[in-house]
Design a protein around this motif. Structure first.
Motif, PDB file in Angstrom:
ATOM      1  N   PHE A   1       0.831  -1.200   0.000  1.00 10.41           N
ATOM      2  CA  PHE A   1       0.000   0.000   0.000  1.00 10.41           C
ATOM      3  C   PHE A   1       0.872   1.260   0.000  1.00 10.41           C
ATOM      4  N   ILE A   2       1.868   1.266   0.887  1.00  9.83           N
ATOM      5  CA  ILE A   2       2.760   2.422   0.980  1.00  9.83           C
ATOM      6  C   ILE A   2       3.503   2.607  -0.349  1.00  9.83           C
ATOM      7  N   ASN A   3       3.926   1.507  -0.942  1.00 11.63           N
ATOM      8  CA  ASN A   3       4.619   1.564  -2.222  1.00 11.63           C
ATOM      9  C   ASN A   3       3.736   2.203  -3.299  1.00 11.63           C
ATOM     10  N   TRP A   4       2.481   1.793  -3.283  1.00 10.75           N
ATOM     11  CA  TRP A   4       1.500   2.304  -4.233  1.00 10.75           C
ATOM     12  C   TRP A   4       1.316   3.814  -4.060  1.00 10.75           C
ATOM     13  N   VAL A   5       1.189   4.229  -2.783  1.00 16.08           N
ATOM     14  CA  VAL A   5       1.002   5.652  -2.491  1.00 16.08           C
ATOM     15  C   VAL A   5       2.229   6.448  -2.940  1.00 16.08           C
ATOM     16  N   ILE A   6       3.410   5.930  -2.606  1.00 15.43           N
ATOM     17  CA  ILE A   6       4.643   6.647  -2.963  1.00 15.43           C
ATOM     18  C   ILE A   6       4.781   6.757  -4.483  1.00 15.43           C
ATOM     19  N   ASN A   7       4.421   5.677  -5.178  1.00 14.57           N
ATOM     20  CA  ASN A   7       4.529   5.707  -6.632  1.00 14.57           C
ATOM     21  C   ASN A   7       3.571   6.704  -7.263  1.00 14.57           C
ATOM     22  N   ILE A   8       2.377   6.798  -6.685  1.00 20.55           N
ATOM     23  CA  ILE A   8       1.418   7.782  -7.187  1.00 20.55           C
ATOM     24  C   ILE A   8       1.987   9.186  -6.992  1.00 20.55           C
ATOM     25  N   LEU A   9       2.550   9.425  -5.807  1.00 22.30           N
ATOM     26  CA  LEU A   9       3.160  10.724  -5.522  1.00 22.30           C
ATOM     27  C   LEU A   9       4.328  10.974  -6.471  1.00 22.30           C
ATOM     28  N   ALA A  10       5.157   9.935  -6.668  1.00 25.30           N
ATOM     29  CA  ALA A  10       6.339  10.083  -7.517  1.00 25.30           C
ATOM     30  C   ALA A  10       5.932  10.412  -8.947  1.00 25.30           C
ATOM     31  N   LYS A  11       4.902   9.709  -9.436  1.00 25.64           N
ATOM     32  CA  LYS A  11       4.462   9.938 -10.812  1.00 25.64           C
ATOM     33  C   LYS A  11       3.904  11.348 -10.974  1.00 25.64           C
ATOM     34  N   SER A  12       3.220  11.818  -9.919  1.00 28.05           N
ATOM     35  CA  SER A  12       2.596  13.140 -10.020  1.00 28.05           C
ATOM     36  C   SER A  12       3.643  14.234 -10.106  1.00 28.05           C
ATOM     37  N   VAL A  13       4.849  13.981  -9.624  1.00 32.19           N
ATOM     38  CA  VAL A  13       5.901  14.993  -9.761  1.00 32.19           C
ATOM     39  C   VAL A  13       6.883  14.599 -10.868  1.00 32.19           C
ATOM     40  N   GLY A  14       6.503  13.638 -11.700  1.00 35.63           N
ATOM     41  CA  GLY A  14       7.303  13.285 -12.861  1.00 35.63           C
ATOM     42  C   GLY A  14       8.383  12.268 -12.617  1.00 35.63           C
ATOM     43  N   GLY A  15       8.364  11.630 -11.437  1.00 37.24           N
ATOM     44  CA  GLY A  15       9.373  10.614 -11.140  1.00 37.24           C
ATOM     45  C   GLY A  15       8.988   9.273 -11.720  1.00 37.24           C
ATOM     46  N   GLN A  16       9.880   8.306 -11.507  1.00 38.91           N
ATOM     47  CA  GLN A  16       9.638   6.975 -12.025  1.00 38.91           C
ATOM     48  C   GLN A  16       9.038   6.097 -10.922  1.00 38.91           C
ATOM     49  N   ALA A  17       8.163   5.170 -11.288  1.00 37.79           N
ATOM     50  CA  ALA A  17       7.635   4.229 -10.307  1.00 37.79           C
ATOM     51  C   ALA A  17       8.730   3.225  -9.949  1.00 37.79           C
ATOM     52  N   GLU A  18       8.922   3.016  -8.687  1.00 38.68           N
ATOM     53  CA  GLU A  18       9.955   2.076  -8.254  1.00 38.68           C
ATOM     54  C   GLU A  18       9.351   1.065  -7.288  1.00 38.68           C
ATOM     55  N   LYS A  19       9.983  -0.085  -7.203  1.00 42.47           N
ATOM     56  CA  LYS A  19       9.562  -1.087  -6.227  1.00 42.47           C
ATOM     57  C   LYS A  19      10.429  -0.893  -4.981  1.00 42.47           C
ATOM     58  N   LEU A  20       9.834  -0.300  -3.963  1.00 44.86           N
ATOM     59  CA  LEU A  20      10.607   0.065  -2.765  1.00 44.86           C
ATOM     60  C   LEU A  20      10.653  -1.052  -1.735  1.00 44.86           C
ATOM     61  N   PHE A  21       9.688  -1.987  -1.826  1.00 42.79           N
ATOM     62  CA  PHE A  21       9.608  -3.048  -0.822  1.00 42.79           C
ATOM     63  C   PHE A  21       9.821  -4.393  -1.490  1.00 42.79           C
ATOM     64  N   TYR A  22      10.577  -5.209  -0.829  1.00 38.02           N
ATOM     65  CA  TYR A  22      10.747  -6.557  -1.318  1.00 38.02           C
ATOM     66  C   TYR A  22      10.684  -7.481  -0.112  1.00 38.02           C
ATOM     67  N   THR A  23       9.766  -8.443  -0.141  1.00 35.88           N
ATOM     68  CA  THR A  23       9.585  -9.327   1.005  1.00 35.88           C
ATOM     69  C   THR A  23       9.991 -10.741   0.636  1.00 35.88           C
ATOM     70  N   PRO A  24      11.168 -11.190   1.071  1.00 35.81           N
ATOM     71  CA  PRO A  24      11.571 -12.564   0.778  1.00 35.81           C
ATOM     72  C   PRO A  24      10.763 -13.532   1.666  1.00 35.81           C
ATOM     73  N   MET A  25      10.133 -14.514   1.042  1.00 39.20           N
ATOM     74  CA  MET A  25       9.248 -15.428   1.778  1.00 39.20           C
ATOM     75  C   MET A  25       9.961 -16.214   2.883  1.00 39.20           C
ATOM     76  N   PRO A  26      11.204 -16.676   2.678  1.00 40.44           N
ATOM     77  CA  PRO A  26      11.875 -17.377   3.791  1.00 40.44           C
ATOM     78  C   PRO A  26      12.016 -16.489   5.023  1.00 40.44           C
ATOM     79  N   ILE A  27      12.231 -15.180   4.785  1.00 39.14           N
ATOM     80  CA  ILE A  27      12.358 -14.257   5.912  1.00 39.14           C
ATOM     81  C   ILE A  27      11.018 -14.147   6.633  1.00 39.14           C
TER      82      ILE A  27
END
Lengths: 258, 390
Positions: free
Chosen positions: B329-355
């Motif tokens: 959800f936070i990633n989605w919100v940040i990407n929307i904000l980033a796009k609105s100021v002309g930035g690129q969408a990035e994947k900020l969170f990565y959850t490894p399943m073993p962890i």
């Protein structure tokens, strides 16, 4: 014919320590209970009758003396065996009913069987069957607080019978009941002795009940004051009881009850 | 008592006080969710950094430059490099000043003469169009388009004139001009540069290249090739060095982030301990009843332990799930904000399943440890005293 003794208290004494002071609740009690007998422990509050009952139930080891159950010293056994004795050899009925509020009536009755590892269907069937006998079929899925005191005590008696024990122990079972419910409960217990041939031990301070048992043990200040025999246990009752005892070895397999 | 009966009893105990059970489970969930969220952030940022770095250069490539002025990278040196064991490709780069002319507009660029492999080794990606495949193609940066006042995508497939100024051995400026088709545009508005195919007439046998990329067969060969190159008097650096540093930095960041989460879980565990202890007091009478009618001490302990196990399992499971969802959800919100100021969408969170699995197991361990003391006390209770308890 010699009477067969099922429970025998030999020189049982019990001392409690309360704030550094020793209080002797039971002094040198010698009591025997015979197979098929209905014995009442009668006395005023604080005479030690409940403590004696707890000793008999395997809940309170005596300070001195022994409790012999069928020739074996109960408190010489392991904790595990004493627990098993409480679960399957005796049925306890308390003054406060002591039902689990989080379980239904049926589950309460089935609990001693569950503790013995009986499977779900069989124990629930047996609970339903027993509850039917005391007229509580329509309350199977209710919880204890929804029932009246008299009904709850009938549930408690039913629970005490779940494992088909040979002794029913009642500690002031009518103490919290109105007189009508009390009469009903006393009648059920009387029938357990006379019809179902169970050995019954009861603690009471109510003189109205003195006509029920075969024998009354009067307790005073932790000692046996006197014993009065109303009537002897009939030879037939004793015989039936012995036969019942044999059947009890395979308690859990014995579904049907006469 | 049978195992599933113990589970059923524990479950009924949990349900007997729904509100308290729910709050305790929520407490554990928040702790676990915090850990999962923070660890995901740590891994996400690490993965993002690695992605950004590897976009500049691939992992199996060494960047080689002369260690001192007297040494030059010439064709013979390139051939030498190619002979080193486990070297797959050698791809040089020559840079010089140039101009790009499109119709009547003209702009200065930094020109890089490279072979077809170079851009691939470098990990360059075009925003529009593709990399060059023919000798008469050219790749420009979007900064060139900007300087020419053109939209980047309009420049693709255009025919442009490229003028390059190279110097020969004596320092004489040589001007070369050629017609090229724009093959693709690399997204970089901040600088104007052009990649020109090597086979054009900007290089001769005596050209000294600025640098060379040496691709090895696999990452294990990096060290030996690096040594071989260095022994010939060149400097060699690989992105793998940088990445191992990045990993080090991020492992510290991970620990810091996870510690915050563990503090949250610790608070939750205290709450759970409290709940179990109160449950013990509340149920003291019930314990007395159960024991009086022949339930074993070990069964009573098992019921309590199962209960705390259930709380921690539900807490751990819900926590892990909500941690992952919250991160998304936070990633989605940040990407929307980033796009609105002309930035690129990035994947900020990565959850490894073993962890995640490890975290859930950790919560179970905490739960069972927390439940251990109340369970032990319950099993030790004297039935008569418990029955007298009001």
């Amino acid at each position: 014919m010699a009477k067969s003794i099922v429970i025998e208290a030999k020189k049982v004494s019990k001392t409690f320590k309360l704030q550094g002071q020793e209080i002797q609740v039971l002094k040198d009690i010698n009591v025997s209970v015979h197979s098929g007998e209905y014995v009442m422990f009668y006395g005023a509050s604080g005479c030690g009758k409940s403590t004696l009952l707890n000793v008999i139930c395997g809940l309170e080891p005596p300070t001195e003396g022994e409790l012999i159950v069928r020739g074996e010293s109960l408190y010489g056994k392991s904790q595990h065996d004493i627990t098993e004795y409480r679960r399957s050899k005796i049925g306890i009925v308390f003054q406060q009913f002591n039902l689990l509020k989080s379980l239904t009536i049926q589950e309460n009755v089935a609990l001693p069987l569950a503790a013995g590892g009986e499977n779900f269907k069989r124990r629930m069937d047996r609970a339903a069957h027993l509850l039917e006998m005391v007229g509580l079929t329509k309350f199977l899925r209710r919880r204890p607080p929804e029932l009246s005191g008299g009904q709850q005590q009938r549930v408690a008696i039913t629970r005490a019978l779940a494992t088909n024990p040979w002794i029913i122990v009642c500690d002031e079972p009518t103490g919290n009941l109105d007189s009508r419910s009390a009469d009903e409960v006393m009648a059920i217990i009387e029938r357990l002795n006379s019809k179902s041939k169970r050995t019954v031990l009861m603690v009471t301070h109510n003189p109205e009940y003195l006509h029920f048992p075969n024998r009354i043990v009067y307790l005073k200040d932790g000692q046996v004051d006197k014993e009065v025999t109303n009537r002897e246990v009939t030879a037939e009752a004793e015989k039936t009881n012995e036969k019942l005892d044999l059947d009890l070895r395979d308690l859990l397999r014995d579904k049907e009850e006469k | 008592m049978k195992f599933y009966d113990i589970i059923a009893l524990s479950w009924k105990n949990l349900m007997a006080n729904k509100m308290r059970s729910l709050l305790t489970i929520t407490g554990i969930s928040v702790g676990i969710a915090t850990i999962v969220f923070l660890v995901s952030l740590g891994y996400g940022l690490q993965a993002l950094s690695i992605r950004k770095i590897t976009a500049i250069s691939s992992l199996t490539t060494l960047d080689v430059t002369p260690a001192q002025d007297s040494i030059e990278i010439t064709d013979s040196v390139l051939k030498d490099f190619a002979k080193i064991d486990k070297v797959e490709k050698v791809s040089p780069l020559l840079s010089f000043a140039g101009q790009v002319t499109d119709a009547d507009k003209k702009t200065d660029v930094v020109a890089y003469v490279v072979d077809k492999d170079y851009l691939g080794l470098q990990g360059s990606k075009t925003e529009f169009g593709g990399l060059f495949t023919k000798d008469d193609q050219i790749v420009l940066s979007s900064g060139v388009a900007k300087a020419l006042s053109l939209e980047a995508q309009d420049l693709v497939s255009n025919k442009i004139t490229f003028t390059g100024y190279t110097a020969d051995k004596d320092g004489t400026l040589i001007k070369n001009e050629g017609e090229y088709t724009v093959a693709g545009i690399i997204d970089d508005t901040s600088s104007a540069f052009a990649y020109v195919p090597i086979s054009s007439n900007f290089v001769t046998a005596s050209t000294a290249y600025n640098s060379v990329k040496v691709k090895v067969t696999d990452t294990n060969a990096l060290a030996s090739v690096k040594e071989a190159v260095q022994s010939k008097g060149f400097k060699a650096s690989s992105i793998a060095d940088t990445i191992s540093q990045v990993y080090q930095i991020f492992s510290i960041i991970q620990i810091v982030l996870a510690s915050f989460g563990i503090i949250a879980l610790f608070v939750a565990a205290i709450g759970m301990f409290n709940t179990m202890t109160i449950a013990l007091l509340e149920r003291t009478r019930d314990i007395g009843i159960m024991k009086a009618i022949g339930v074993r001490n070990s069964t009573v302990r098992a019921i309590f332990l199962t209960e705390s196990f259930m709380i921690s399992f539900l807490g751990g499971f819900c926590g892990a799930l909500s941690g992952i969802l919250f991160a998304q959800f936070i990633n989605w919100v940040i990407n929307i904000l980033a796009k609105s100021v002309g930035g690129q969408a990035e994947k900020l969170f990565y959850t490894p399943m073993p962890i995640v699995l490890a975290i859930v197991v950790f919560s179970l361990v905490v739960g069972v440890i927390t439940g251990f003391y109340p369970a032990k006390r319950a099993s030790k209770l004297n039935p008569l005293e418990a029955l007298r308890y009001e």
